[in-house]
Enzyme design. Sequence first.
Site, PDB file in Angstrom:
ATOM      1  N   ARG A 101      61.275  44.389 -29.815  1.00  0.00           N
ATOM      2  CA  ARG A 101      59.931  44.666 -30.365  1.00  0.00           C
ATOM      3  C   ARG A 101      59.241  43.326 -30.591  1.00  0.00           C
ATOM      4  O   ARG A 101      59.728  42.498 -31.369  1.00  0.00           O
ATOM      5  CB  ARG A 101      60.038  45.444 -31.672  1.00  0.00           C
ATOM      6  CG  ARG A 101      58.735  45.466 -32.455  1.00  0.00           C
ATOM      7  CD  ARG A 101      58.702  46.492 -33.558  1.00  0.00           C
ATOM      8  NE  ARG A 101      58.628  47.822 -33.010  1.00  0.00           N
ATOM      9  CZ  ARG A 101      58.265  48.907 -33.717  1.00  0.00           C
ATOM     10  NH1 ARG A 101      57.969  48.796 -34.988  1.00  0.00           N
ATOM     11  NH2 ARG A 101      58.213  50.084 -33.137  1.00  0.00           N
ATOM     12  N   HIS A 128      53.897  50.857 -25.875  1.00  0.00           N
ATOM     13  CA  HIS A 128      54.993  51.397 -26.701  1.00  0.00           C
ATOM     14  C   HIS A 128      55.641  52.537 -25.900  1.00  0.00           C
ATOM     15  O   HIS A 128      55.579  53.704 -26.271  1.00  0.00           O
ATOM     16  CB  HIS A 128      54.431  51.899 -28.036  1.00  0.00           C
ATOM     17  CG  HIS A 128      55.458  52.125 -29.095  1.00  0.00           C
ATOM     18  ND1 HIS A 128      56.800  51.881 -28.915  1.00  0.00           N
ATOM     19  CD2 HIS A 128      55.341  52.589 -30.377  1.00  0.00           C
ATOM     20  CE1 HIS A 128      57.448  52.172 -30.039  1.00  0.00           C
ATOM     21  NE2 HIS A 128      56.592  52.604 -30.934  1.00  0.00           N
ATOM     22  N   GLN A 131      58.068  55.295 -27.332  1.00  0.00           N
ATOM     23  CA  GLN A 131      57.388  56.298 -28.156  1.00  0.00           C
ATOM     24  C   GLN A 131      56.821  57.411 -27.272  1.00  0.00           C
ATOM     25  O   GLN A 131      56.884  58.594 -27.620  1.00  0.00           O
ATOM     26  CB  GLN A 131      56.262  55.627 -28.953  1.00  0.00           C
ATOM     27  CG  GLN A 131      55.496  56.587 -29.844  1.00  0.00           C
ATOM     28  CD  GLN A 131      56.306  57.061 -31.038  1.00  0.00           C
ATOM     29  OE1 GLN A 131      56.833  56.245 -31.781  1.00  0.00           O
ATOM     30  NE2 GLN A 131      56.400  58.361 -31.238  1.00  0.00           N
ATOM     31  N   ASP A 224      46.384  57.174 -33.793  1.00  0.00           N
ATOM     32  CA  ASP A 224      47.302  56.120 -34.252  1.00  0.00           C
ATOM     33  C   ASP A 224      46.552  55.312 -35.307  1.00  0.00           C
ATOM     34  O   ASP A 224      45.326  55.458 -35.452  1.00  0.00           O
ATOM     35  CB  ASP A 224      47.712  55.230 -33.051  1.00  0.00           C
ATOM     36  CG  ASP A 224      48.730  54.158 -33.420  1.00  0.00           C
ATOM     37  OD1 ASP A 224      49.430  54.311 -34.441  1.00  0.00           O
ATOM     38  OD2 ASP A 224      48.819  53.149 -32.680  1.00  0.00           O
ATOM     39  N   CYS A 264      52.539  58.782 -33.898  1.00  0.00           N
ATOM     40  CA  CYS A 264      53.779  58.010 -33.750  1.00  0.00           C
ATOM     41  C   CYS A 264      54.351  57.585 -35.096  1.00  0.00           C
ATOM     42  O   CYS A 264      55.541  57.328 -35.207  1.00  0.00           O
ATOM     43  CB  CYS A 264      53.546  56.804 -32.850  1.00  0.00           C
ATOM     44  SG  CYS A 264      52.475  55.542 -33.555  1.00  0.00           S
ATOM     45  N   ARG A 292      62.557  60.312 -31.002  1.00  0.00           N
ATOM     46  CA  ARG A 292      62.777  58.920 -30.599  1.00  0.00           C
ATOM     47  C   ARG A 292      64.260  58.730 -30.253  1.00  0.00           C
ATOM     48  O   ARG A 292      64.612  58.103 -29.259  1.00  0.00           O
ATOM     49  CB  ARG A 292      62.377  57.951 -31.728  1.00  0.00           C
ATOM     50  CG  ARG A 292      60.893  57.879 -32.023  1.00  0.00           C
ATOM     51  CD  ARG A 292      60.114  57.230 -30.899  1.00  0.00           C
ATOM     52  NE  ARG A 292      60.590  55.894 -30.596  1.00  0.00           N
ATOM     53  CZ  ARG A 292      60.253  54.786 -31.276  1.00  0.00           C
ATOM     54  NH1 ARG A 292      59.400  54.861 -32.277  1.00  0.00           N
ATOM     55  NH2 ARG A 292      60.720  53.600 -30.917  1.00  0.00           N
TER      56      ARG A 292
HETATM   57  N1  NVA Z   1      49.752  50.726 -32.885  1.00  0.00           N
HETATM   58  C1  NVA Z   1      50.768  50.603 -33.926  1.00  0.00           C
HETATM   59  C2  NVA Z   1      51.970  51.431 -33.590  1.00  0.00           C
HETATM   60  C3  NVA Z   1      53.037  51.437 -34.652  1.00  0.00           C
HETATM   61  C4  NVA Z   1      54.266  52.175 -34.260  1.00  0.00           C
HETATM   62  C5  NVA Z   1      51.149  49.138 -34.090  1.00  0.00           C
HETATM   63  O1  NVA Z   1      51.292  48.433 -33.091  1.00  0.00           O
HETATM   64  O2  NVA Z   1      51.264  48.694 -35.239  1.00  0.00           O
HETATM   65  N1   CP Z   2      56.591  54.780 -34.333  1.00  0.00           N
HETATM   66  C1   CP Z   2      57.280  53.653 -34.544  1.00  0.00           C
HETATM   67  O1   CP Z   2      57.550  52.868 -33.646  1.00  0.00           O
HETATM   68  O2   CP Z   2      57.690  53.490 -35.841  1.00  0.00           O
HETATM   69  P1   CP Z   2      58.335  52.180 -36.471  1.00  0.00           P
HETATM   70  O3   CP Z   2      57.262  51.119 -36.486  1.00  0.00           O
HETATM   71  O4   CP Z   2      58.742  52.585 -37.859  1.00  0.00           O
HETATM   72  O5   CP Z   2      59.509  51.759 -35.636  1.00  0.00           O
END
Ligand code: NVA
Ligand code: CP
Length: 308
Positions: A101, A128, A131, A224, A264, A292
């Site tokens: 990540r 992502h 997801q 989101d 998500c 997930r």
């Molecule tokens: N768009 C959000 C998704 C979190 C799972 C982010 O990148 O923070």
């Molecule tokens: N949806 C998602 O990726 O959640 P987290 O940021 O908690 O991993």
Amino acid sequence: MVRHFLKDDDISAKEQAEILELAIEVKSSPYKFRPFEGPKTVALIFDKTSTRTRVSFTVGVADLGGNPMVIDTGSSQMGGKESVADTARVLERQVAAIVWRTYAQVGLDEMAANSSVPVINSLSDDYHPCQILADLLTIKEHKGSLEGLSFAYVGDAANNMANSYLIGCALAGMHVRIGSPTAYTPSESVVLRAKEIASTTGGSVTIFTSPDDAVVGADVVTTDTWISMGQEAEKQKRVEAFAGYTVDSKLMSKAKSDAIFLHCLPAYRGYEVSAEVLDGSQSVVWDEAENRLHAQKALMIWLAKQAG
Ligand code: NVA
Ligand code: CP
């Protein structure tokens, strides 16, 4: 041959369908598949915070017979001190897969270019894809199939989730309808790619600026956060820009009466979604969060099989 999963179209439409079918089997027989028997270790690297991704990959790797190793980059040599390429050269000799990540997509490209083991994007600024596999599994469970469904995404369409929905849902043959403010529409290159894919799968891509236009007649409605990780300084500006784009009961009523709502998570009630919708009867967000685990296990089994 080693395969990586850095963005949604690193797999074909046929492969995506195969992984989703496998996810259904994995969900019903959680301990049947043991690609990491040994146990082999899988590196789970986090440059950003996480709950679902950390939990589902940790549990998933253990379920597959492996040893999950969580690395928070703040406590490692990655970042300013050691290059991504050198990190890959160290990891590939000791782990069976690398799940990362991070911020820029280019880092994932560099990791994959230097790794003989599969690299999986567990969220970047641009995509992502894990997801989206979980979301497609959830839709398949609730709607029976994916092809031809109308999928509406409302809110920040210039972020990782929107990009992945555009590409991933187009691959699944869905009709993707975006409703976002003009300043937050997806990039032209992502829209072009999604349209190109949709033309081969029977899907379509339409960009609206009105949330109502996007949601009308939809089978699936999603949104989101308006403030993704790394954008915290823009909070005020974004909250103002997205006023009117909250998915509330009034907006949901424009979709089909049996439409489902996805998110998500984490969700910010009262901003991108009302509490009434998130906690309401059309919401399937807890199934989605659980999926997930199953979708990622299927992905890891599939990638391990390609690697031989
Ligand atoms: N768009 C959000 C998704 C979190 C799972 C982010 O990148 O923070
Ligand atoms: N949806 C998602 O990726 O959640 P987290 O940021 O908690 O991993």
